[in-house]
Design a protein around this motif. Structure first.
Motif, short mmCIF file in Angstrom:
data_model
loop_
_atom_site.label_atom_id
_atom_site.label_comp_id
_atom_site.label_asym_id
_atom_site.label_seq_id
_atom_site.Cartn_x
_atom_site.Cartn_y
_atom_site.Cartn_z
N LEU A 296 0.85 -1.17 0.00
CA LEU A 296 0.00 0.00 0.00
C LEU A 296 0.90 1.23 0.00
CD1 LEU A 296 -2.56 -1.15 2.70
CD2 LEU A 296 -3.07 -0.84 0.27
N TRP A 297 0.44 2.29 -0.69
CA TRP A 297 1.19 3.54 -0.78
C TRP A 297 0.25 4.66 -0.35
CZ3 TRP A 297 6.25 2.77 -2.26
CH2 TRP A 297 6.53 1.54 -2.86
N ALA A 298 0.61 5.35 0.72
CA ALA A 298 -0.26 6.38 1.31
C ALA A 298 0.44 7.74 1.27
CB ALA A 298 -0.62 6.02 2.74
N GLY A 299 -0.22 8.71 0.68
CA GLY A 299 0.29 10.07 0.70
C GLY A 299 0.03 10.72 2.04
N ALA A 300 1.03 11.38 2.60
CA ALA A 300 0.90 12.01 3.91
C ALA A 300 0.89 13.52 3.75
CB ALA A 300 2.05 11.58 4.82
N LEU A 301 -0.13 14.15 4.32
CA LEU A 301 -0.25 15.60 4.25
C LEU A 301 0.64 16.25 5.31
CD1 LEU A 301 -4.08 15.71 3.60
CD2 LEU A 301 -2.31 16.45 2.02
N ALA A 302 0.27 16.13 6.57
CA ALA A 302 1.10 16.70 7.64
C ALA A 302 2.48 16.04 7.68
CB ALA A 302 0.41 16.55 8.99
N GLY A 303 2.55 14.75 7.36
CA GLY A 303 3.82 14.02 7.40
C GLY A 303 4.74 14.34 6.24
N ARG A 304 4.20 14.90 5.15
CA ARG A 304 5.01 15.34 4.01
C ARG A 304 5.94 14.24 3.51
NH1 ARG A 304 3.54 19.72 6.90
NH2 ARG A 304 3.21 21.67 5.77
N ARG A 305 5.37 13.08 3.28
CA ARG A 305 6.14 11.94 2.78
C ARG A 305 5.18 10.94 2.14
NH1 ARG A 305 7.91 10.60 8.82
NH2 ARG A 305 7.35 12.80 8.93
N LEU A 306 5.75 9.96 1.46
CA LEU A 306 4.98 8.86 0.89
C LEU A 306 5.28 7.62 1.72
CD1 LEU A 306 3.18 7.77 -1.45
CD2 LEU A 306 5.30 7.24 -2.67
N TRP A 307 4.26 7.05 2.31
CA TRP A 307 4.42 5.85 3.13
C TRP A 307 4.19 4.60 2.29
CZ3 TRP A 307 6.62 5.41 7.66
CH2 TRP A 307 6.60 6.47 8.58
N GLN A 308 5.09 3.65 2.42
CA GLN A 308 4.97 2.34 1.80
C GLN A 308 4.66 1.33 2.90
OE1 GLN A 308 8.56 1.05 -0.07
NE2 GLN A 308 7.71 -0.89 -0.79
N VAL A 309 3.58 0.58 2.73
CA VAL A 309 3.14 -0.39 3.74
C VAL A 309 3.03 -1.75 3.08
CG1 VAL A 309 1.39 -0.97 5.46
CG2 VAL A 309 1.87 1.44 4.94
N PRO A 310 3.99 -2.67 3.28
CA PRO A 310 3.90 -4.00 2.67
C PRO A 310 2.68 -4.76 3.19
CG PRO A 310 6.12 -3.56 3.50
CD PRO A 310 5.24 -2.49 4.05
N VAL A 311 2.02 -5.47 2.28
CA VAL A 311 0.85 -6.28 2.65
C VAL A 311 1.26 -7.74 2.62
CG1 VAL A 311 -1.51 -6.92 2.05
CG2 VAL A 311 -0.74 -4.56 1.72
N ASN A 312 1.05 -8.42 3.74
CA ASN A 312 1.39 -9.84 3.85
C ASN A 312 0.32 -10.71 3.19
OD1 ASN A 312 3.71 -9.19 5.41
ND2 ASN A 312 2.42 -9.01 7.23
N ALA A 313 0.65 -11.97 2.96
CA ALA A 313 -0.27 -12.88 2.27
C ALA A 313 -1.58 -13.06 3.01
CB ALA A 313 0.41 -14.23 2.06
N ASN A 314 -1.54 -12.93 4.35
CA ASN A 314 -2.76 -13.13 5.15
C ASN A 314 -3.54 -11.84 5.36
OD1 ASN A 314 -1.12 -11.78 6.92
ND2 ASN A 314 -1.18 -13.34 8.55
N GLY A 315 -3.15 -10.74 4.69
CA GLY A 315 -3.89 -9.49 4.80
C GLY A 315 -3.42 -8.58 5.90
#
Length: 368
Positions: A296-315
């Motif tokens: 998952l890739w989430a744009g951060a407003l206050a954080g001023r960065r792009l967050w990458q969140v790996p998704v595991n096989a079990n969700g």
């Protein structure tokens, strides 16, 4: 070095800051028994160097792709709908009628019908003078905006927390996120359209299988700003917290996500579904959400960065990795382009950012 603090399924995790495209893993505290292990940064996708696709925009809020690869882009405060090609050619489709921009309201979400080649429907979420609405119109290249049909009205609107994200799910139904406009009680009131995720047919009716026979799909939300599905059809959403914790949630029909009773983890888990992970609000204020290359890739407003969140096989999800911290300012929309890259919009002209030369812009970020 300052540390970013976030929580995955109740386990405290610390990750080193990253200002570029190469993630750096930090240490972790031992997770409690039964918690999913954090995915190592080395196992997740990598980002290439971003490039400007278009510049000089005014609060580009949402991006949706047409079948040929061009994208439709909304501007929150001007109510303009733009068309952008993969080579960066920019044109104006038109101005959506009835939009009343103020505060966080205006022209927000846009979605393209999954059967666009046949029906040519484009859907928008916008703030009218007294409420938020979802509408549709037929669009063909070279034509403007006309024949707008209101599908849903009466969604609460306010100076803040208007929701606004639109996206079609793998089931070809239209999903919409709404905010509680700062009135937390609306999120727990299933008769209100505020503080919810809605699910509907292309003509705005409750989708078959909705848990209450209404438009409401899930509730107990403060202000959902991003919707995405992984390769197995699992649904995720980003949500603004208040003072403590922003969230990514796994969305399931009929589930109550706790606001305003619970912010982040805590509360009665039989009644309130906990998030997959939380951040401190200063590190996130997560907006647009996309799924690409196993993360998952989430744009951060206050954080001023792009967050990458790996998704595991079990969700479940692994350790978040920050990219481009402070480099581009506030990040709003994040979508996966047909070529597998990410398109990311800045939101530095929204009254809360510091515009740089060329803002606002859409960036193209290669993923491998």
């Amino acid at each position: 070095m300052r540390l970013n603090t976030f929580v995955i399924a109740g386990a405290l995790v610390l990750a080193g800051c990253s200002s570029g495209g190469s993630p750096r893993a930090g240490g972790t505290t031992p997770p409690p028994a039964g918690s999913p292990p954090a995915s190592p940064a080395a196992s997740v996708a990598r980002l290439g160097t971003p490039r400007d696709l278009v510049t000089g925009l005014s609060v580009p809020w949402a991006i949706a792709f047409l079948p040929g690869g061009d994208a439709l882009v909304t501007e929150r405060d001007t109510a303009r709908l733009l068309r952008v090609t993969p080579k960066g050619k920019l044109s104006t489709v038109g101005t959506v009628p009835g939009v009343s921009p103020a505060g966080e309201g205006g022209l927000l979400g846009v979605a393209v019908s999954p059967s666009y080649a046949r029906d040519h429907w484009v859907f928008v979420y916008y703030s009218a003078s007294s409420d938020n609405r979802i509408a549709r119109f037929q669009y063909r290249e070279g034509q403007g905006i006309g024949g707008v049909q209101t599908l849903v009205k009466g969604i609460p609107r306010g100076q803040i927390h208007n929701g606004g994200r639109l996206a079609f799910g793998p089931d070809h139904f239209l999903y919409a996120s709404t905010g509680e406009t700062g009135r937390g009680g609306l999120a727990q009131d299933r008769s209100s359209l505020g503080g919810k995720i809605l699910r509907m047919t292309l003509d705005g009716r409750p989708a078959p299988g909705n848990p209450y026979g209404t438009l409401v799909y899930s509730y107990g939300h403060r202000n959902v700003q991003g919707l995405a599905w992984d390769s197995r059809g699992r649904m995720f959403a980003t949500e603004f917290g208040q003072d403590r914790f922003d969230e990514i949630n796994r969305i399931l029909p009929g589930h109550n996500y706790g606001w305003p009773v619970v912010e982040g983890f805590g509360g009665d888990r039989k009644r309130y579904t906990p998030p997959l992970l939380t951040w401190r609000t200063s590190e996130a204020s997560p907006s647009g959400l996309a799924y690409d290359h196993g993360s998952l890739w989430a744009g951060a407003l206050a954080g001023r960065r792009l967050w990458q969140v790996p998704v595991n096989a079990n969700g479940t999800v692994g350790r978040p990795v920050p990219h481009f911290e402070g480099r581009y300012g506030r990040l709003r929309a994040v979508v996966t382009a047909p070529d597998g890259s990410l398109w990311v919009s800045t939101s530095n002209r929204d009254g809360r950012g510091t515009p740089a030369k060329g803002d606002d812009r859409i960036l193209v970020v290669p993923v491998s």
